[in-house]
Design a protein around this motif. Structure first.
Motif, mmCIF file in Angstrom:
data_model
loop_
_atom_site.group_PDB
_atom_site.id
_atom_site.type_symbol
_atom_site.label_atom_id
_atom_site.label_comp_id
_atom_site.label_asym_id
_atom_site.label_seq_id
_atom_site.Cartn_x
_atom_site.Cartn_y
_atom_site.Cartn_z
ATOM 1 N N ASP A 18 5.572 -18.973 60.824
ATOM 2 C CA ASP A 18 5.558 -17.646 61.457
ATOM 3 C C ASP A 18 5.456 -17.802 62.980
ATOM 4 N N ASP A 22 1.375 -22.100 68.104
ATOM 5 C CA ASP A 22 1.073 -23.408 67.498
ATOM 6 C C ASP A 22 2.127 -23.800 66.471
ATOM 7 N N ASP A 23 2.799 -22.805 65.877
ATOM 8 C CA ASP A 23 3.943 -23.113 65.007
ATOM 9 C C ASP A 23 5.045 -23.802 65.814
ATOM 10 N N ASN A 47 2.099 -14.169 62.487
ATOM 11 C CA ASN A 47 1.799 -14.042 63.907
ATOM 12 C C ASN A 47 2.550 -12.864 64.528
ATOM 13 N N VAL A 136 3.005 -23.289 57.248
ATOM 14 C CA VAL A 136 1.995 -23.073 58.299
ATOM 15 C C VAL A 136 1.844 -21.595 58.638
ATOM 16 N N GLY A 137 2.193 -20.749 57.691
ATOM 17 C CA GLY A 137 1.966 -19.312 57.826
ATOM 18 C C GLY A 137 1.391 -18.800 56.514
ATOM 19 N N ASN A 179 -4.101 -17.591 57.630
ATOM 20 C CA ASN A 179 -2.917 -17.707 56.769
ATOM 21 C C ASN A 179 -3.234 -17.371 55.311
ATOM 22 N N ASP A 255 -1.394 -25.636 63.531
ATOM 23 C CA ASP A 255 -0.192 -26.014 62.772
ATOM 24 C C ASP A 255 0.285 -27.452 63.027
HETATM 25 CA CA CA Z 1 1.348 -20.408 61.880
#
Ligand code: CA
Ligand code: BDR
Length: 322
Positions: A18, A22-23, A47, A136-137, A179, A255
């Motif tokens: 998302d 940091d993603d 995010n 990572v979301g 998350n 992430d």
């Molecule tokens: Ca994320």
């Protein structure tokens, strides 16, 4: 099976994300790492809403010179819960640190015609035992893929998520990490699927602090991806100062931790616990780790508990600046 540093072949990953500051760091780290091949990016709300996170994914791949990597747009809301607040207060109005990303920069680039869940299911089933999901979301796309094609639980190579926590307080409620909290029903399905799942939670992601000295090195380098990270992180630094009182421009390293685990699992110490996710009440979205063996029928998760922060940061800096 957990990863052994010496024996793993290159990781083919679907990066479910998302983006998100940091993603973006995590995706760029993956793209410059020879241990990892990104076979697709799937997007989810979190995010920001999914139109914005999809735009950001397309723009990030363009920026990195990888427009060949397909993007599949995913869920814009949790599976069961009503839509909640998205994370612009942490990541900026464009979810990229307020750098003014409002459109897809390359008008020829658009997401695939299939949904993220379809892409995940089809890609894994086409190459059984080969593909790792790095999520990572919120876990909505992954849970929807499991619903579409339950056999991915056996056919995926590994699943690595950034989310949850074993022993560290939550970051969106007393117990819950964002998350997992954003879609606890999806998380419960993912934790219960019985696949080889690693959780990079707050226990390790809040134990690695990138600070202004670190970003200064990225800014001064001649690598434009490093310079980009140093640019987008300003907003994130302000959030961490105001919310947590972090000094020296420090931010958590959420992430990128999931990618770092695939690059070098020896950076981390892990413990295997069954994880249960409460679906309502004050603990909604927490990841309760059963450290006494009560939930003996619940699948075990490889929980990252400790990290060598200095070595992690050196690795990240070296990869992005050279
Ligand atoms: Ca994320
Ligand atoms: C997680 O929430 C999001 O804001 C970040 O991108 C990360 O995936 C941290 O709790």
């Amino acid at each position: 099976m957990t990863l052994s540093h010496t024996s793993v072949s290159k990781h083919k990953i679907i990066f479910d994300t998302d983006p998100g500051i940091d993603d973006a760091m995590a995706l760029l780290l993956a793209l410059v790492s020879p241990e990892i091949e990104v076979v697709g990016v799937t997007t989810v709300f979190g995010n920001s809403h999914v139109e914005a996170t999809t735009r950001n994914a397309l723009n990030l791949l363009e920026l990195a010179g990888r427009p060949d990597i397909p993007v599949a747009k995913g869920a814009d809301r949790p599976m069961v819960l009503p839509r909640g607040r998205t994370g612009e207060f942490v990541h900026g109005e464009d979810a990229m640190g307020n750098i003014g990303w409002t459109v897809v920069h390359n008008p020829d680039r658009r997401p695939l015609d299939v949904s993220a869940a379809q892409f995940i299911a089809e890609t894994i089933m086409a190459q059984p035992g080969e593909v790792t999901i790095v999520a990572v979301g919120p876990l909505t796309n992954v849970a929807l893929a499991l619903q579409l094609e339950p056999r991915i639980a056996q056919a995926a190579r590994n699943v690595v998520i950034m989310g949850g926590s074993v022993a560290t307080p939550g970051n969106v409620s007393p117990l819950a990490e964002a998350n997992i909290h954003n879609d606890p029903h999806a998380a419960a399905a993912v934790f219960g699927a019985g696949w080889d799942l690693t959780m990079a939670g707050l226990d390790v992601t809040m134990a690695v602090r990138m600070d202004e000295a670190f970003f200064g090195a990225l800014r001064r380098s001649e690598n434009r991806l490093a310079q980009f990270i140093a640019r987008i992180v300003r907003f994130y630094q302000r959030f961490h100062r105001e919310r947590y009182g972090y000094p020296d421009g420090g931010v958590d390293t959420h992430d990128p931790s999931a990618i770092a685990y695939l690059i070098d699992p020896t950076l981390f110490r892990a413990e295997r616990w069954s994880i249960v996710v409460p679906l309502d009440g004050p603990a909604m979205g927490a990841t309760i780790a059963d450290r006494r063996g009560f939930f003996w029928t619940t699948p075990k998760v490889n929980c990252l508990m400790q990290v060598d922060a200095a070595r992690f940061l050196d690795m990240f800096r070296a990869r992005l600046t050279t």
